[in-house]
Design an enzyme around this catalytic site. Structure first.
Site, PDB file in Angstrom:
ATOM      1  N   SER A   1      -3.931   7.873  12.584  1.00  0.00           N
ATOM      2  CA  SER A   1      -3.775   8.825  14.471  1.00  0.00           C
ATOM      3  C   SER A   1      -5.132   9.004  15.417  1.00  0.00           C
ATOM      4  CB  SER A   1      -3.125   9.932  14.926  1.00  0.00           C
ATOM      5  OG  SER A   1      -4.343  11.481  14.507  1.00  0.00           O
TER       6      SER A   1
ATOM      7  N   GLN B   1       1.212  -1.026  -0.093  1.00  0.00           N
ATOM      8  CA  GLN B   1      -0.099  -0.014  -0.240  1.00  0.00           C
ATOM      9  C   GLN B   1       0.895   1.409   0.331  1.00  0.00           C
ATOM     10  OE1 GLN B   1      -2.918  -0.077   3.849  1.00  0.00           O
ATOM     11  NE2 GLN B   1      -3.468   2.181   3.066  1.00  0.00           N
TER      12      GLN B   1
ATOM     13  N   GLU C   1     -11.294  -1.634   5.434  1.00  0.00           N
ATOM     14  CA  GLU C   1      -9.424  -2.576   6.025  1.00  0.00           C
ATOM     15  C   GLU C   1     -10.505  -2.739   7.793  1.00  0.00           C
ATOM     16  OE1 GLU C   1      -5.710  -0.702   8.123  1.00  0.00           O
ATOM     17  OE2 GLU C   1      -6.821   1.079   6.188  1.00  0.00           O
TER      18      GLU C   1
END
Length: 420
Positions: free
Chosen positions: A393, A149, A268
């Site tokens: 994050s 990726q 994901e």
């Protein structure tokens, strides 16, 4: 949603369990449990062979949807009840969960083809052309092509919209120049999906395209491993110096890469999160055994933390099952990432707490002068330092929830980076 497992699901479980018992033998049995977080570099050759074994058995791409090309000729697939056009077996959502559970419980090798199967494939099914699906999905389903990726860059990690890698149109190809970083398994990947700017002078989310790039381009693509605190090298820097991508390998159309990239990040957090949680349960069990062996479990503070970790893991499981049945909750991926990132990090800290001062020394006798090796719990602690950073994050995830779910005003540019 009623997420009970029915009779057909349990029959599917029996089939999956039986296949794993039959095929996890020889070199594959020796690879059990290898390649987990912080150790993705382990056993690359045998894990690639295992991907091909899974593909031949019909276990890669179960549940893929679409219409098109069947998986390879020459394989005996008469035992399969139904095949998906691009992948292998058909499977309901509950059966996909069953397979994920049985795979994790068998301690089968960590999937080397995860990025291709669980990230690229759903993205192509949602945004790719018919030609792209026919070209790429069967090879993923056979366990033959490994993917990496190409998202993060130096200075553009969580602030992904700040990427600077450029792709310039040159006839029927693009020439790509730039750098990507923290690229898992790039050293062994056949292909990379790359986010690059195809519009000169574009900024932020505009002018970005999603390109499929072959990695076998000596002199045009250089991969440099990055050694971590754990001593492992699962991450890489990737340098593109005029690397070539074909024009027909732009997914979703030129300039639409941001939409495609965000769609991929949502995939994901699908069924694979349940696999992750079973792995978490194994790690928690190891910490519990360590606490019992060291006597730390008698400390009421430690005991409270152990119980809390167990209860939070159960909560994450039910939240994941609820999310899978909710259909398109825009905040679900961010909520899931916040939950498991903090949980896993706290587990690493707890692993060191229950071991006490022994957590600071290696498993080998210092007098042997052998290379200093970390054990599984020490790697767990060090690796989980990054759990609240990579994949977006915590600050970025909270911003997404605030804006897209709660409808709060967007923060000023630069205050949180825009990230995902």
């Amino acid at each position: 949603m009623d997420f009970e497992f029915g009779v057909e699901d349990e029959a599917f479980r029996s089939e999956a369990r039986g296949w794993l018992e039959e095929h996890l033998t020889g070199e594959f049995a020796q690879a059990r449990g290898r390649g987990g977080p912080g150790s993705e570099h382990e056993g690359g050759e045998v894990r690639r062979a295992w991907e091909r074994e899974l593909g031949a058995g019909g276990w890669v791409g179960i549940g893929w949807e679409g219409a098109g090309l069947l998986a390879p000729s020459g394989k005996d697939r008469t035992a399969y009840k139904t095949k998906t056009p691009y992948g292998n077996r058909t499977a309901t959502l509950t059966q996909q969960v069953v397979w994920a559970e049985e795979y994790a419980r068998a301690q089968a090798p960590a999937r080397y083809g995860h990025i291709g199967e669980n990230l690229l494939a759903p993205t192509l099914l949602a945004y790719g052309s018919e030609e792209q699906k026919k070209e790429f999905l069967p090879a993923v389903a056979r366990g033959e092509h490994m993917w990496c990726q190409g998202y993060s860059e130096p200075g553009a990690g969580s602030d992904l919209a700040g990427l600077r890698t450029a792709a310039v149109r040159d006839g029927d190809t693009y020439r790509i120049s730039g750098q990507k970083i923290w690229t898992s398994l790039a050293h062994d990947a056949d292909w990379c999906f790359v986010l690059a700017r195809t519009e000169a002078g574009s900024v932020r989310h505009q002018g970005i395209s999603f390109l499929l790039v072959p990695m076998d381009q000596p002199g045009r693509i250089e991969v440099r491993p990055i050694r971590q605190l754990t001593g492992t090298i699962e991450f890489n820097e990737v340098f593109f110096d005029g690397a070539v991508a074909r024009a027909e390998h732009v997914v979703g159309g030129e300039g639409n890469g941001w939409q495609v990239a965000m769609g991929l990040l949502a995939f994901e957090r699908g069924v694979s999160t349940l696999v992750q949680q079973i792995g978490f349960a194994e790690e928690l069990g190891r910490v519990l055994r360590e606490a019992a062996a060291s006597g730390a479990v008698r400390d009421p503070v430690v005991k409270d933390r152990l119980v809390r970790q167990w209860a939070e893991l159960r909560t994450m499981r039910w939240n994941a099952l609820r999310t899978l049945g909710s259909g398109g909750d825009p905040g679900a991926p961010s909520v899931a990432k916040l939950l498991w990132g903090g949980w896993h990090q706290r587990l690493g800290e707890l692993a060191m707490q229950v071991r006490g001062t022994l957590a600071t020394v290696g498993p080998q006798d210092w007098s042997e002068q052998a290379p200093y090796e970390l054990d599984a719990l020490q790697r767990l602690f060090l690796f989980t330092r990054a759990d609240t950073i990579y994949g977006g994050s915590d600050e970025i995830q909270r911003g997404i929830i605030a804006e897209r779910v709660l409808g709060l005003p967007r923060e000023p540019k630069g205050s949180q980076g825009g990230g995902r």
